[in-house]
Design a protein around this motif. Structure first.
Motif, PDB file in Angstrom:
ATOM      1  N   TRP A  19       0.833  -1.212   0.000  1.00 17.11           N
ATOM      2  CA  TRP A  19       0.000   0.000   0.000  1.00 17.11           C
ATOM      3  C   TRP A  19       0.868   1.262   0.000  1.00 17.11           C
ATOM      4  CZ3 TRP A  19      -0.311   3.703   3.914  1.00 17.11           C
ATOM      5  CH2 TRP A  19      -1.281   4.674   3.717  1.00 17.11           C
ATOM      6  N   HIS A  22       2.463   1.904  -3.422  1.00 14.76           N
ATOM      7  CA  HIS A  22       1.542   2.501  -4.388  1.00 14.76           C
ATOM      8  C   HIS A  22       1.212   3.948  -4.034  1.00 14.76           C
ATOM      9  CE1 HIS A  22       0.701  -0.712  -7.175  1.00 14.76           C
ATOM     10  NE2 HIS A  22       0.693  -1.577  -6.160  1.00 14.76           N
ATOM     11  N   TYR A  25       4.042   6.225  -5.196  1.00 15.91           N
ATOM     12  CA  TYR A  25       4.028   6.520  -6.624  1.00 15.91           C
ATOM     13  C   TYR A  25       2.867   7.433  -7.011  1.00 15.91           C
ATOM     14  CZ  TYR A  25       8.039   3.777  -7.853  1.00 15.91           C
ATOM     15  OH  TYR A  25       9.324   3.332  -7.979  1.00 15.91           O
ATOM     16  N   LYS A  26       1.732   7.279  -6.364  1.00 19.38           N
ATOM     17  CA  LYS A  26       0.613   8.194  -6.627  1.00 19.38           C
ATOM     18  C   LYS A  26       0.985   9.615  -6.222  1.00 19.38           C
ATOM     19  CE  LYS A  26      -3.228   4.988  -5.884  1.00 19.38           C
ATOM     20  NZ  LYS A  26      -4.373   4.693  -5.004  1.00 19.38           N
TER      21      LYS A  26
END
Length: 114
Positions: A19, A22, A25-26
């Protein structure tokens, strides 16, 4: 029982790491998008300053006067004279009709009522 707890803890840590990976990167993508938008805003502001300078240059009074003289035959433009301006008392404004009172309230007699 302990081994089940260790396995669940390890799976939780792996899930949280996935989590976080990700989300990282978001966040980086959102920051890159924001930087790109800031660059675009800067470019548009620069373009707007250029257009304003060009507008000021093209609307110089002496330039407009020369253009009016050059194109007098076609346009028939003459310089404005003081007598061409009107006064405020010469402007006719339309009469405003008062709004109708549809539901009047008597406020004088309402003081004695609770």
């Amino acid at each position: 029982m302990r081994s089940l707890f260790y396995v669940l803890t390890a799976l939780s840590v792996i899930g949280l790491a996935f989590w976080a990976y990700h989300e990282n990167y978001k966040t980086q993508e959102a920051q890159a998008r924001a930087e790109h938008l800031q660059q675009q805003i800067g470019l548009e502001r620069q373009r707007l300053r250029m257009l304003r300078a060009e507008w000021a240059y093209l609307n110089r009074p002496e330039r407009l006067r020369d253009l009016a003289e050059i194109n007098f035959d076609r346009l028939g433009l003459l310089p404005l004279q003081p007598y061409q301006f009107g006064k405020i008392d010469q402007v006719s404004y339309p009469e405003q009709e008062p709004l109708p009172i549809t539901n009047p309230v008597d406020v004088i007699n309402m003081e004695g009522h609770p």
